[in-house]
Design an enzyme around this catalytic site. Sequence first.
Site, PDB file in Angstrom:
ATOM      1  N   LYS A   1      38.880  14.674 -16.128  1.00  0.00           N
ATOM      2  CA  LYS A   1      38.620  13.252 -15.857  1.00  0.00           C
ATOM      3  C   LYS A   1      37.164  12.912 -16.187  1.00  0.00           C
ATOM      4  O   LYS A   1      36.263  13.710 -15.899  1.00  0.00           O
ATOM      5  CB  LYS A   1      38.902  12.981 -14.375  1.00  0.00           C
ATOM      6  CG  LYS A   1      38.794  11.535 -13.931  1.00  0.00           C
ATOM      7  CD  LYS A   1      39.069  11.416 -12.420  1.00  0.00           C
ATOM      8  CE  LYS A   1      39.028   9.993 -11.934  1.00  0.00           C
ATOM      9  NZ  LYS A   1      39.264   9.885 -10.468  1.00  0.00           N
TER      10      LYS A   1
ATOM     11  N   SER B   1      42.898   6.616  -9.322  1.00  0.00           N
ATOM     12  CA  SER B   1      42.076   6.425 -10.495  1.00  0.00           C
ATOM     13  C   SER B   1      42.169   7.568 -11.500  1.00  0.00           C
ATOM     14  O   SER B   1      41.770   7.392 -12.646  1.00  0.00           O
ATOM     15  CB  SER B   1      40.612   6.295 -10.079  1.00  0.00           C
ATOM     16  OG  SER B   1      40.126   7.523  -9.562  1.00  0.00           O
TER      17      SER B   1
ATOM     18  N   SER C   1      43.044   8.754  -5.161  1.00  0.00           N
ATOM     19  CA  SER C   1      42.975   8.860  -6.619  1.00  0.00           C
ATOM     20  C   SER C   1      43.565  10.107  -7.255  1.00  0.00           C
ATOM     21  O   SER C   1      43.700  10.156  -8.471  1.00  0.00           O
ATOM     22  CB  SER C   1      41.526   8.749  -7.079  1.00  0.00           C
ATOM     23  OG  SER C   1      41.123   7.414  -7.051  1.00  0.00           O
TER      24      SER C   1
END
Lengths: 415, 275
Positions: A70, A139, A163
């Site tokens: 990420k 997220s 997330s």
Amino acid sequence: MTDGGITAIAADGSCLAAVEDFLGRAGRAEPTLRAFTEIRPDRLRADAHALDALPTPKRGPLHGILLAVKEVFDVAGYVCGWGTPIHAGRQPSQDAAMVAKLRAAGALVAGITVSTEYALSLAGPTTNPFDSTRTPGASSQGSAAAVGAGLVPAALGSQTIGSIIRPAAYCGCIGVKLSWGAIDAAGSMPLSDAIDHPGIIAADPDIAAAILKLLAPQLMTPPAVKLPNILVLEPWHEAETAPEALAAVERATRVLAEAGTSIQRMRMPDWIATKEERVLDTILAFGVAKHHGEDYVRSTAHMSDRLRDYVVRGRAVSQAAYDDAINEQDRIRQTLNAEIGDGVAIMPPTTGIAPKLDAGTGSRAPQRLWTLAGLPAMTVPFGRHLGMPLGVQAVARHGQDARALAVIGALYGKG
Amino acid sequence: MSNAPEADLNTKSISIRNIGVTFKSEASDAVEALCPIDLEIPAGEFVALVGPSGCGKSTLLNVLAGFIPPSVGTALVGDDKISKPDIDHGMVFQDYALFPWLNVLDNVAFGLERQGVGRDEREARALENLDLVGLKDFAGKRVHELSGGMKQRVAIARVFATDPSIILMDEPFGALDALTRRFLQHQLLAIWQRNRKTVVFVTHSVQEAVYLASRAIVMTARPGRIKLDQKIELAHPRDFSAADFRAYEKLIYDQLDEELAKTFNLEGSGGTFRD
């Protein structure tokens, strides 16, 4: 899983072949999936080549495992832009601690994945691998989509509200958020030191366990009993849970009962249900103002309204109000530790299947409390509804991550 | 603690008299970057300049460094008019601006050589200043072997080594991680308290401004003017979480927010929100 590690490399045993296979599949999937912000074939091939050249005794436990990262974690030489145009060119010179550890064990960084704005606000372009008209969640949306689409067996994610668990569940993956403080967060974008949790998204429990053993060996000692007692937790939050999500947990309960565990019901104390959202919001806003208030001054025009709102509200939180929130957080953590004890609580990870893209990225309510309390929370795919993955979330008391992982392992593939 | 510098220290006042900067190009109309401003900075003061991007903070700093001439007005260091870059006006940039082909020691000694200082004294002074930033043991390293934080420490040592009368810092810690930044703020303060150089420090961090500066200046959105000129009367070391510290922060934010609002994206920010 054998003790020597896992093998996820191509049939001919070469990392380079696995990389070529990944590049081919990513090339076909990405126009719709949009999970990655950056894939660098040349670098990936060079890294694979170097791994292939290693003699067998020097190969690490994650030899050749493709890992998506990420964009809130630093990877040297890649653009790690935190999901905001303000840091669009951000190119760290050093790997985040987590990344360095996994690469040293033989993992290959497949590419950098999409995060929402500062892992908190505007959604990125990623779609759900099961239905491109639906959200992958947020997220850690690129990481979950990349694993859910079968492009990589594992990815790094982060959770400050919901997330990791939410996108992992929406994309049919295992998602793991360990006990707060278990993983060295150096080299990752901060939101709030008190509730930030780095973690992983994985395709199956063996890969998850192999990675967790490297990242947090102290927590991975197998529990004395094969399966802990199960506490079935009724949803306590304001968001309504769909019947199919509750039904998945009931089916999981039967699977666990058949495996010989005791089953009890657990009810969330009212005072926690009433205040958890507000306490987390105070802590988070304070952290966002602290860590990103400077970006607000530098580049206000490139921030979403919602993020600006966090900064402005966070600045107004006095030290006393923040300290109060931290005390409340501690009281919640202690209460939940005592309520869960040596058991593992299970509940839906989400309020239902992934919503349509235009309906947002789904509710944070079923994930939020475990982030605030810092307890280990994990999700495992368990059944489908309308072709979309459902999941079961398992939560243990702080430090008892291995118990929750055992439950995830027991449920995997049984949905 | 007295703010007055000791007599033997090289530190000078800065006078900014009606300085304005307008950029002209053939392609477009003239852009006024800085409205004519007046500012008197006594010797030994630590001034933080805060404002929205494009407000002219860096333009003002570049005028003081002698890199760009003002369109109107005069800037003085002590009694001398600024007309060109001068090694007596030390500058620290966000991106370090070190020479990659020199080692750490030679980077720090570079300005001393230009000042005509002999080799032995150059090395001694470079080492002494590297020691101040905790990098004495890295004197022989090449620049590429250093982390970002270490590079910035070299850049700070380099500026202090030449004993300039003023030091200009353009967001020097903006690219560093929080821990490194805290450490360098602390070191910079310690050196400043010893040397009492006049410092002009550009930052987007209100907290950093209140932590370091004896005076904070908030500038308006472009074209830049002075919106707030605030003395920070807190003893060092300052406590970020103390009520009076937070009160200074709020005072600055209140002024700053009005200016930031003017720079908001007019099209707004749609899309789906969630963490």
